[in-house]
Design a protein around this motif. Structure first.
Motif, short mmCIF file in Angstrom:
data_model
loop_
_atom_site.label_atom_id
_atom_site.label_comp_id
_atom_site.label_asym_id
_atom_site.label_seq_id
_atom_site.Cartn_x
_atom_site.Cartn_y
_atom_site.Cartn_z
N THR A 1 0.84 -1.20 0.00
CA THR A 1 0.00 0.00 0.00
C THR A 1 0.88 1.25 0.00
OG1 THR A 1 -0.06 0.32 2.40
CG2 THR A 1 -1.71 -1.16 1.45
N ASP A 2 0.25 2.36 -0.36
CA ASP A 2 0.91 3.65 -0.19
C ASP A 2 0.59 4.18 1.21
OD1 ASP A 2 -1.71 4.66 -0.31
OD2 ASP A 2 -1.45 5.52 -2.32
N ARG A 3 0.99 5.40 1.50
CA ARG A 3 0.77 6.01 2.83
C ARG A 3 -0.70 6.18 3.17
NH1 ARG A 3 4.47 8.42 5.89
NH2 ARG A 3 2.91 9.86 6.70
N GLU A 4 -1.55 6.27 2.15
CA GLU A 4 -2.98 6.47 2.39
C GLU A 4 -3.74 5.16 2.52
OE1 GLU A 4 -1.38 8.54 -0.08
OE2 GLU A 4 -1.13 9.82 1.68
N GLY A 5 -3.05 4.05 2.36
CA GLY A 5 -3.72 2.76 2.47
C GLY A 5 -4.36 2.30 1.18
N ARG A 6 -3.94 2.88 0.05
CA ARG A 6 -4.40 2.41 -1.26
C ARG A 6 -3.50 1.27 -1.70
NH1 ARG A 6 -4.89 7.91 -2.16
NH2 ARG A 6 -2.83 7.87 -3.08
N ILE A 7 -4.08 0.24 -2.25
CA ILE A 7 -3.34 -0.94 -2.68
C ILE A 7 -2.54 -0.61 -3.94
CG2 ILE A 7 -3.56 -3.32 -3.52
CD1 ILE A 7 -6.23 -3.38 -1.79
N THR A 8 -1.22 -0.89 -3.87
CA THR A 8 -0.33 -0.63 -5.00
C THR A 8 0.23 -1.91 -5.61
OG1 THR A 8 1.57 -0.37 -3.53
CG2 THR A 8 0.34 1.64 -4.10
N PHE A 9 0.14 -3.02 -4.88
CA PHE A 9 0.62 -4.31 -5.39
C PHE A 9 -0.26 -5.40 -4.81
CE2 PHE A 9 3.08 -8.22 -5.10
CZ PHE A 9 3.51 -8.35 -6.41
N TRP A 10 -0.60 -6.39 -5.65
CA TRP A 10 -1.51 -7.48 -5.26
C TRP A 10 -1.03 -8.72 -6.00
CZ3 TRP A 10 -5.65 -7.22 -1.94
CH2 TRP A 10 -6.62 -8.20 -2.02
N ASN A 11 -0.47 -9.68 -5.29
CA ASN A 11 0.10 -10.85 -5.98
C ASN A 11 -0.94 -11.95 -6.18
OD1 ASN A 11 -0.04 -12.05 -3.39
ND2 ASN A 11 1.85 -13.17 -3.72
N PRO A 12 -0.57 -13.01 -6.92
CA PRO A 12 -1.51 -14.13 -7.13
C PRO A 12 -1.98 -14.78 -5.83
CG PRO A 12 0.29 -14.26 -8.70
CD PRO A 12 0.65 -13.18 -7.72
N GLY A 13 -1.14 -14.77 -4.80
CA GLY A 13 -1.56 -15.31 -3.50
C GLY A 13 -2.70 -14.51 -2.91
N ALA A 14 -2.65 -13.17 -3.07
CA ALA A 14 -3.73 -12.32 -2.57
C ALA A 14 -5.02 -12.61 -3.34
CB ALA A 14 -3.34 -10.85 -2.70
N GLU A 15 -4.88 -12.87 -4.62
CA GLU A 15 -6.05 -13.22 -5.42
C GLU A 15 -6.65 -14.53 -4.93
OE1 GLU A 15 -7.27 -14.10 -10.06
OE2 GLU A 15 -5.52 -12.85 -9.64
N ARG A 16 -5.80 -15.52 -4.64
CA ARG A 16 -6.28 -16.81 -4.15
C ARG A 16 -6.94 -16.67 -2.77
NH1 ARG A 16 -4.71 -20.34 -0.64
NH2 ARG A 16 -2.73 -19.33 -0.23
N VAL A 17 -6.34 -15.90 -1.88
CA VAL A 17 -6.84 -15.77 -0.51
C VAL A 17 -8.13 -14.95 -0.46
CG1 VAL A 17 -6.36 -14.75 1.77
CG2 VAL A 17 -4.61 -16.12 0.61
N PHE A 18 -8.15 -13.82 -1.17
CA PHE A 18 -9.27 -12.88 -1.04
C PHE A 18 -10.27 -12.93 -2.19
CE2 PHE A 18 -5.88 -10.98 1.56
CZ PHE A 18 -6.56 -10.91 2.77
N GLY A 19 -9.87 -13.48 -3.34
CA GLY A 19 -10.79 -13.62 -4.46
C GLY A 19 -10.83 -12.45 -5.42
N PHE A 20 -10.18 -11.35 -5.09
CA PHE A 20 -10.12 -10.19 -5.98
C PHE A 20 -8.91 -10.32 -6.89
CE2 PHE A 20 -12.10 -8.60 -2.07
CZ PHE A 20 -13.24 -7.98 -2.57
#
Length: 146
Positions: free
Chosen positions: A22-41
Motif C-alpha cells: 500500500t501507499d501512505r494512504e492505504g491504497r493498494i499498489t501491489f496485489w500478488n496471485p496469492g492475494a487473489e487466491r486468498v481474497f478472491g479479488f
C-alpha cells in the motif's frame, strides 16, 4: 544479481501467501496471485482501491487508527516476526482468519512511503482450535457434575 532478481520475482509471484503493498494512504499498489487466491479479488480489482476492500466494516476504525500511527511513527510491532491475527473479507463477503506481518516501505529520504503485508489464510486452523476449545469446555462441564 540475476539470482536476486529471480528470487524477488519468484516470491512476489507466489500463489501461496498473499503479498499486498500500500501507499501512505492505504491504497493498494501491489496485489500478488496469492492475494487473489486468498481474497478472491484480481489485481485489476484491487490495485488502486482502499484496504477497506478486505477489512470487515466493524474493524475499519481500529485498523485505520493503527495504520495512521504506523505511517507517522514508522514503527509496527508486527514487522519483527510477531504475527497479527485478524478477520479479513473475501470478494464473496465471507470472513476469513488471516495472520500477517508488515514491512515498511521507505522513500529515498527514509520516510515511510507505505507498507507490504505478507498474509496467510489460517481459517481452517482457527476453526479447528475453536472446536477443540469447545470440546474441552464441554468435557469440563460434564466432569463437574459428578
Amino acid at each position: 544479481m540475476e539470482f536476486q532478481t529471480n528470487l524477488g520475482e519468484a516470491l512476489l509471484g507466489s500463489a501461496s501467501d498473499a503479498i499486498v503493498a500500500t501507499d501512505r494512504e492505504g491504497r493498494i499498489t501491489f496485489w500478488n496471485p496469492g492475494a487473489e487466491r486468498v481474497f478472491g479479488f484480481t489485481a485489476e480489482d484491487a490495485v488502486g482501491q482502499s484496504l477497506d476492500l478486505i477489512i470487515p466494516e466493524n474493524l475499519r476504525a481500529r485498523h485505520w487508527a493503527g495504520f495512521r500511527e504506523v505511517m507517522e511513527t514508522g514503527v509496527s510491532r508486527y514487522g519483527h516476526g510477531d504475527l497479527l491475527s485478524v478477520p479479513g473479507l473475501t470478494r464473496d463477503g465471507r470472513r476469513i482468519s488471516v495472520e500477517f506481518t508488515i514491512v515498511m516501505l521507505r522513500d529515498p529520504a527514509q520516510r515511510v512511503a507505505g507498507t507490504v503485508a505478507v498474509m496467510r489464510d489460517v481459517s481452517r486452523r482457527f476453526e479447528e482450535i475453536r472446536a477443540l476449545r469447545r470440546r474441552l469446555a464441554q468435557s469440563g462441564q460434564a466432569g463437574s457434575g459428578s
